[in-house]
Design an enzyme around this catalytic site. Structure first.
Site, short mmCIF file in Angstrom:
data_model
loop_
_atom_site.label_atom_id
_atom_site.label_comp_id
_atom_site.label_asym_id
_atom_site.label_seq_id
_atom_site.Cartn_x
_atom_site.Cartn_y
_atom_site.Cartn_z
N SER A 195 1.13 -1.20 0.18
CA SER A 195 0.17 -0.12 -0.05
C SER A 195 0.76 0.91 -0.27
O SER A 195 2.06 0.91 0.84
CB SER A 195 -0.94 -0.32 1.24
OG SER A 195 -1.46 1.43 1.45
N TYR A 234 -2.15 -0.31 10.53
CA TYR A 234 -2.07 -0.60 9.21
C TYR A 234 -1.14 -0.53 8.59
O TYR A 234 -0.11 -1.11 7.71
CB TYR A 234 -3.78 -0.07 8.23
CG TYR A 234 -3.64 -0.95 7.25
CD1 TYR A 234 -3.88 -1.46 6.78
CD2 TYR A 234 -3.49 0.65 5.89
CE1 TYR A 234 -4.11 -2.13 5.34
CE2 TYR A 234 -3.50 0.42 4.54
CZ TYR A 234 -3.85 -0.94 4.13
OH TYR A 234 -4.51 -0.98 2.43
N ALA A 272 1.67 0.15 9.84
CA ALA A 272 3.01 -0.38 10.61
C ALA A 272 2.70 -1.81 9.85
O ALA A 272 4.48 -2.63 9.55
CB ALA A 272 2.49 -0.45 12.15
N LYS A 313 2.16 -2.85 6.61
CA LYS A 313 2.36 -2.63 5.46
C LYS A 313 4.57 -2.30 5.18
O LYS A 313 4.44 -2.40 4.46
CB LYS A 313 1.42 -1.63 4.13
CG LYS A 313 0.18 -2.15 4.19
CD LYS A 313 -0.08 -2.97 3.64
CE LYS A 313 -1.54 -3.78 3.00
NZ LYS A 313 -1.85 -5.21 2.79
#
Length: 260
Positions: free
Chosen positions: A145, A158, A160, A162
């Site tokens: 992402s 999220y 962290a 990715k």
């Protein structure tokens, strides 16, 4: 593109809708045998049947990527079905909003870290082990992402996870370079998909016209499309991408570091 994945066995974790689903369709079109995974048996079997109607040789394996054993099993089941695994794609997201100061301990392990980092780690581990044991080259693509660069303030767990997956992609590529296993990632940006539509409605009070309104706010006048991302996934999986490994490509219309 035509026949880029002929004779390949492709596993797509989280591959029944959105970017994962589009990648599965693209892999079938390019000649691969495909295994797709997901948590919902009904949706997974229905999607696999749809791909078989397109001429694909497709299997569905129920998998919850939050469970390391199930993540590994997605690989072993692929090997059981087709005798080997050549190219896994990791696509699973859970990005329920959480700010750093309001994130409870449980949210840092389940579902964010578990689904977006731990699951892909163990699936990659199992896939690389099979390739090394057989002494064959392979290719892995992780769908990451653009948020891994920092992201919005309300996506702390999220982001962290990715960011961890981006680092894991580079590290694994380095570790397996002499095994001829190429490992790359895509940092995808805002994408018009089923999952994003659900997120917009659940957390941002969006209506049915959210994608049209969002398109007005981005430079290209449209959001990223799953089919477009799938073409890039196939390219990275295929020999057409040459020796590229350890690359985490920003697939987005935001230019990181640029500002007015």
């Amino acid at each position: 593109m035509s026949g880029l994945l002929d004779g390949k066995v492709v596993l797509i974790n989280g591959g029944t809708q959105g970017v994962g689903g589009a990648s599965a369709r693209a892999a079938v079109r390019e000649g691969a045998q495909v295994v797709v995974t997901g948590r919902r048996v009904d949706a997974g079997k229905r999607f696999a049947a749809e791909l078989e109607e397109l001429g694909g040789d497709v299997r569905f394996v129920q998998t919850d990527m939050a469970d390391p054993q199930q993540a590994r099993r997605s690989v072993t089941r692929t090997v059981e079905e087709f005798g080997r695994i050549d190219v896994p794609v990791q696509r699973r997201r859970d990005n329920h909003p959480r700010q750093p100061c309001s994130t409870p301990p449980r949210s840092c392990s389940t579902p964010h870290i578990a689904v977006n980092l731990r699951g892909p780690f163990f699936a990659m581990q199992a896939a690389a082990a099979d390739m090394v044991e057989r002494g064959t080259a392979g290719s892995i693509v992780n769908i990451i992402s653009i948020a891994e660069h920092g992201g919005q303030g309300y996506l702390a767990p999220y982001v962290a996870a990715k960011a961890g997956l981006a680092g894991l992609t580079r590290n694994s590529a380095y570790a397996h370079r002499w095994d001829r296993i190429r490992i790359n990632g895509l940092n995808i940006g805002w994408t018009e998909s089923e999952g994003e539509s659900q997120t917009q409605r659940s957390f941002h009070q969006a209506d049915d016209d959210w994608a049209t309104e969002a398109a007005k706010k981005v430079p290209m006048g449209k959001l990223g499309q799953p089919d477009e991302i799938a073409e890039m996934v196939v390219l990275l999986l295929s020999p057409r991408s040459g020796v590229v490994t350890g690359s985490v490509i920003d697939w987005d219309q935001i230019v990181i570091g640029g500002h007015d």
